[in-house]
Motif scaffolding. Structure first.
Motif, PDB file in Angstrom:
ATOM      1  N   GLU A 120      34.875  46.490  49.170  1.00  0.00           N
ATOM      2  CA  GLU A 120      36.229  45.945  49.095  1.00  0.00           C
ATOM      3  C   GLU A 120      37.100  46.446  50.234  1.00  0.00           C
ATOM      4  O   GLU A 120      37.953  45.715  50.751  1.00  0.00           O
ATOM      5  CB  GLU A 120      36.861  46.298  47.741  1.00  0.00           C
ATOM      6  CG  GLU A 120      38.238  45.709  47.515  1.00  0.00           C
ATOM      7  CD  GLU A 120      38.235  44.188  47.421  1.00  0.00           C
ATOM      8  OE1 GLU A 120      39.265  43.578  47.758  1.00  0.00           O
ATOM      9  OE2 GLU A 120      37.199  43.609  47.026  1.00  0.00           O
ATOM     10  N   LYS A 179      45.558  39.704  42.045  1.00  0.00           N
ATOM     11  CA  LYS A 179      45.083  41.084  41.976  1.00  0.00           C
ATOM     12  C   LYS A 179      45.713  41.793  40.785  1.00  0.00           C
ATOM     13  O   LYS A 179      46.930  41.767  40.601  1.00  0.00           O
ATOM     14  CB  LYS A 179      45.397  41.845  43.260  1.00  0.00           C
ATOM     15  CG  LYS A 179      44.779  43.249  43.250  1.00  0.00           C
ATOM     16  CD  LYS A 179      44.919  43.963  44.565  1.00  0.00           C
ATOM     17  CE  LYS A 179      44.225  45.322  44.497  1.00  0.00           C
ATOM     18  NZ  LYS A 179      44.351  46.086  45.738  1.00  0.00           N
ATOM     19  N   PRO A 192      39.903  41.547  45.298  1.00  0.00           N
ATOM     20  CA  PRO A 192      40.152  40.219  45.875  1.00  0.00           C
ATOM     21  C   PRO A 192      39.199  39.842  47.004  1.00  0.00           C
ATOM     22  O   PRO A 192      38.814  38.677  47.127  1.00  0.00           O
ATOM     23  CB  PRO A 192      41.604  40.300  46.362  1.00  0.00           C
ATOM     24  CG  PRO A 192      41.928  41.746  46.411  1.00  0.00           C
ATOM     25  CD  PRO A 192      41.093  42.414  45.379  1.00  0.00           C
ATOM     26  N   LYS A 229      40.391  43.123  40.358  1.00  0.00           N
ATOM     27  CA  LYS A 229      40.808  44.283  41.142  1.00  0.00           C
ATOM     28  C   LYS A 229      40.235  44.212  42.556  1.00  0.00           C
ATOM     29  O   LYS A 229      40.572  45.023  43.409  1.00  0.00           O
ATOM     30  CB  LYS A 229      40.304  45.577  40.482  1.00  0.00           C
ATOM     31  CG  LYS A 229      40.901  45.888  39.122  1.00  0.00           C
ATOM     32  CD  LYS A 229      40.290  47.157  38.554  1.00  0.00           C
ATOM     33  CE  LYS A 229      40.826  47.446  37.153  1.00  0.00           C
ATOM     34  NZ  LYS A 229      40.190  48.647  36.553  1.00  0.00           N
TER      35      LYS A 229
END
Length: 221
Positions: free
Chosen positions: A77, A136, A118, A116
């Motif tokens: 992420e 989000k 994106p 959580k």
């Protein structure tokens, strides 16, 4: 100078401690830390900095620590730019697409997805050729489809129990997640011997643990 290791506190910390001990690292002071966030081993070889997962990569990128122990979900992420050296094969879970029982991804209309993560979510839907709106959420992602905030969620699950308890169903499985050992690239040049010694010790423990699991699974005693 001790090797500075940012360790994700909480569940990852608890799962990694046995590996560290099996690798010959004295974790007695780490176990008795109380509220301390910086703990040195008794031999002075290591300094553990306990941090939230997303902050581990921040410390690595800033050069504040030499090594980080953190989940692959966070590394992906946050577009990890440091050197990933070892899969510790603990903290294993999986990304899933989940929603209520009346969800249908193929129905017309742009879907709203709560998560959580994106970036990971966007990449997943791009592979499907679907345009979605991503919201989000920092807290309990499971709430989003239940209160009408989102059509579905992308989240990580270990056993699926939280999803089941909230009457949510898995519609697709995404990437697997596990805990990784990552090194700051500059530290890797400056402290190569110490870092690779740690990697080799942990790799041996991980392999031994994996072999034991496989033997137990196959009924070998």
């Amino acid at each position: 100078m001790p090797l500075k290791i940012a360790l994700t506190k909480g569940r990852v910390e608890r799962q990694v401690l046995p590996l560290l001990e099996a690798a010959g690292i004295d974790c007695s002071l780490l176990k008795q830390k109380n509220r301390k966030l910086i703990i040195n081993t008794s031999d002075g070889n290591f300094q553990f900095i306990l941090a939230k997962g997303p902050d581990v990569t921040t410390y690595l990128n800033a050069g504040a620590v030499d090594v980080g122990i953190v989940g692959s979900d966070i590394l992906t992420e946050q577009r990890n730019q440091q050197a990933e050296l070892l899969d510790l094969q603990v903290g294993c879970c999986q990304f899933v697409l989940a929603s209520t029982n009346n969800f249908n991804l193929n129905q017309p209309g742009r879907k709203v997805i709560g998560t959580k993560y994106p970036l990971i979510t966007q990449r997943y839907f791009e592979t499907l050729g679907r345009d979605v709106e991503i919201i989000k959420i920092e807290g309990s992602v499971e709430l989003a489809p239940l209160i009408g905030l989102a059509d579905a969620i992308v989240d990580i699950t270990e056993t699926g129990s939280t999803l089941r308890e909230n009457n949510l169903y898995v519609y697709d499985y995404l990437d697997l997640v596990s805990t990784r050992l990552v090194a700051n690239r500059m530290s890797l040049k400056q402290h190569a011997a110490e870092i690779f010694t740690l990697v080799d010790q942990l790799a041996e423990v991980v392999q031994l643990t994996t072999d034991q699991r496989q033997n137990q699974g196959s009924g070998v005693k």
